[in-house]
Design an enzyme around this catalytic site. Structure first.
Site, PDB file in Angstrom:
ATOM      1  N   GLY A   1     -14.591  10.168 -28.478  1.00 42.13           N
ATOM      2  CA  GLY A   1     -14.035  11.481 -28.812  1.00 42.13           C
ATOM      3  C   GLY A   1     -12.564  11.302 -29.159  1.00 42.13           C
TER       4      GLY A   1
ATOM      5  N   ILE B   1      -9.876  10.952 -27.369  1.00 35.11           N
ATOM      6  CA  ILE B   1      -9.120   9.912 -26.658  1.00 35.11           C
ATOM      7  C   ILE B   1      -9.622   8.530 -27.053  1.00 35.11           C
ATOM      8  CG2 ILE B   1      -8.465   8.989 -24.385  1.00 35.11           C
ATOM      9  CD1 ILE B   1      -8.779  11.874 -23.271  1.00 35.11           C
TER      10      ILE B   1
ATOM     11  N   THR C   1      -9.962   5.687 -17.621  1.00 33.41           N
ATOM     12  CA  THR C   1      -9.013   6.813 -17.544  1.00 33.41           C
ATOM     13  C   THR C   1      -9.747   8.152 -17.626  1.00 33.41           C
ATOM     14  OG1 THR C   1      -8.726   6.662 -19.933  1.00 33.41           O
ATOM     15  CG2 THR C   1      -7.044   5.587 -18.592  1.00 33.41           C
TER      16      THR C   1
ATOM     17  N   ARG D   1     -13.281  10.083 -15.804  1.00 31.60           N
ATOM     18  CA  ARG D   1     -13.593  10.741 -14.536  1.00 31.60           C
ATOM     19  C   ARG D   1     -14.246   9.726 -13.608  1.00 31.60           C
ATOM     20  NH1 ARG D   1     -10.470  13.909 -15.808  1.00 31.60           N
ATOM     21  NH2 ARG D   1     -10.665  16.162 -16.057  1.00 31.60           N
TER      22      ARG D   1
ATOM     23  N   GLU E   1     -11.998  10.731  -5.761  1.00 32.85           N
ATOM     24  CA  GLU E   1     -10.585  11.052  -5.932  1.00 32.85           C
ATOM     25  C   GLU E   1     -10.167  12.217  -5.028  1.00 32.85           C
ATOM     26  OE1 GLU E   1      -9.787  10.791 -10.133  1.00 32.85           O
ATOM     27  OE2 GLU E   1      -8.139  12.200  -9.866  1.00 32.85           O
TER      28      GLU E   1
ATOM     29  N   HIS F   1      -4.166   8.943 -11.429  1.00 28.10           N
ATOM     30  CA  HIS F   1      -4.605   9.921 -12.434  1.00 28.10           C
ATOM     31  C   HIS F   1      -3.412  10.496 -13.227  1.00 28.10           C
ATOM     32  CE1 HIS F   1      -8.050  12.864 -13.514  1.00 28.10           C
ATOM     33  NE2 HIS F   1      -7.163  12.801 -14.496  1.00 28.10           N
TER      34      HIS F   1
HETATM   35  C1  8YV Z   1      -5.143  16.399 -16.314  1.00 26.21           C
HETATM   36  C2  8YV Z   1      -7.225  15.198 -17.207  1.00 26.21           C
HETATM   37  O1  8YV Z   1      -4.033  15.857 -15.715  1.00 26.21           O
HETATM   38  O2  8YV Z   1      -7.237  16.265 -19.296  1.00 26.21           O
HETATM   39  C3  8YV Z   1      -7.889  15.842 -18.369  1.00 26.21           C
HETATM   40  O3  8YV Z   1      -9.132  15.914 -18.378  1.00 26.21           O
HETATM   41  O4  8YV Z   1      -7.847  14.588 -16.403  1.00 26.21           O
HETATM   42  C4  8YV Z   1      -5.743  15.241 -17.060  1.00 26.21           C
HETATM   43  O5  8YV Z   1      -5.136  15.221 -18.299  1.00 26.21           O
HETATM   44  C5  8YV Z   1      -5.966  17.064 -15.290  1.00 26.21           C
HETATM   45  O6  8YV Z   1      -7.134  17.581 -15.852  1.00 26.21           O
HETATM   46  C6  8YV Z   1      -5.186  18.176 -14.600  1.00 26.21           C
HETATM   47  O7  8YV Z   1      -5.964  19.259 -14.274  1.00 26.21           O
END
Ligand code: 8YV
Length: 324
Positions: A155, A157, A236, A238, A267, A285
């Site tokens: 996607g 990222i 990076t 989940r 986490e 994170h």
């Molecule tokens: C955020 C993230 O810091 O975008 C995401 O999915 O994991 C991080 O960028 C996090 O979601 C904060 O709520």
């Protein structure tokens, strides 16, 4: 009386200033997430909730909603929210796409380079006064340039990570559910392969799939065993996408050269055995944690809330919202 908007964690000033004139703003001024009872109370009294990944917005929380119109998640991932249930109740759910992928890709590369060249242990060694003279075998690492990168989940990222690989003259393999259009594959020099082939052929495997029932433990004992012993895993996304215990075992047993994690299965807790491993880089994170990006994310979350307060469909509804 102005509508109540609750923000469950610290929020950049730029976004608070946007929201403040339009609502009665209730902000958690700490980095401690609200308790479940506090979340349910907020859902009951607010018109909008700005939530974070640590806020579990499940059926029960959604059912406690009174006039709640929108749950605006501060982040691209939204696995913390029961989107289907919110949809049934007509509550909008939004996220922050398009604003954090480059920053998260930067961090991914920082992790690739750090783990390959043992930057963190080398820094600790130098800092501890152990550097007494140059050594031909001191902190030998692995090359990145010219190697093969495997991107799982291509996607926003994943693509931003793949794009950067051109500067390192890498072969880039990718895998995800649906193949990308040929034009994108060509532009990014991407080769689509089955997951097992990606794992077997890559020197660096970087995970960028969202967490769903299908991707839970996508990388476990079997998948780690397919990887080359000289390879590295970078994560990076989940935490629950990886079986952390299996990863610790693979690293301990020398079946994998190293790994770099920004996220964890439970986490913020680390899994047993992680801290002792020198070939494992551990981050808290921080994928999207640049000042500029956090401001952009907060502004987008605030714009979604303002859309909802004005009765407009919010600009970044999560994919699939309202389609059971
Ligand atoms: C955020 C993230 O810091 O975008 C995401 O999915 O994991 C991080 O960028 C996090 O979601 C904060 O709520």
């Amino acid at each position: 009386m102005k509508p109540i908007v609750t923000v469950t964690n610290l929020f950049p000033d730029v976004a608070l200033e946007k929201l403040a004139p339009h609502c009665d703003l209730r902000i958690n001024q700490t980095e401690t997430p609200p308790t479940r009872a506090e979340l349910m109370r907020a859902a009951a009294e607010s018109l909008a909730l700005v939530t974070y990944l640590s806020d579990r917005i499940d059926q029960e929380v959604i059912e406690s909603a009174g006039k709640l119109k929108i749950i605006a998640n501060y982040g691209a991932g939204y696995n913390n929210i029961d989107v289907a249930h919110a949809g049934k109740r007509g509550i909008w759910v939004t996220n922050t796409p398009g604003v954090l992928h480059e920053t998260t890709a930067d961090l991914t590369w920082a992790m690739i380079l750090a783990v390959a060249r043992r930057i963190v242990p080398a820094d600790a060694y130098t800092r501890a006064g152990k550097f007494k003279g140059w050594g031909a075998k001191m902190f030998l690492g692995a090359d990145v340039y010219g190697k093969t990168l495997g991107v799982v989940g291509c996607g926003e990222i994943g693509r931003a990570v793949a794009r950067r690989a051109a500067g390192f003259n890498m072969r880039v393999l990718y895998h995800q559910r649906n193949r990308l259009p040929e034009k994108v594959e060509r532009e990014l020099n991407l080769e689509f392969v089955p997951l097992d082939d990606l794992l077997a052929q890559s020197d660096y495997v970087s995970l960028h799939v969202p967490l769903t029932e299908k991707t839970r433990h996508l990388v476990g004992e079997r998948e780690l065993a397919l990887m080359k012993p000289a390879a590295f895993l970078i994560h990076t996304g989940r935490g629950k996408v990886v079986d952390d215990a299996a990863l610790v075992e693979a690293l301990r047993g020398g079946r994998l050269a190293g790994a770099a994690l920004d996220v964890y299965e439970n986490e913020p807790e680390l899994s047993a055995g992680m801290v002792e491993l020198e070939n494992l880089l551990l981050l808290p994170h921080i994928g999207s944690a640049s000042t500029e990006t956090r401001d952009r994310m907060a502004k987008l979350a605030a714009d979604n809330v303002l859309d909802a307060l004005a009765g407009r469909t919010p600009r970044s509804l999560v994919p699939g919202w309202g389609h059971p």
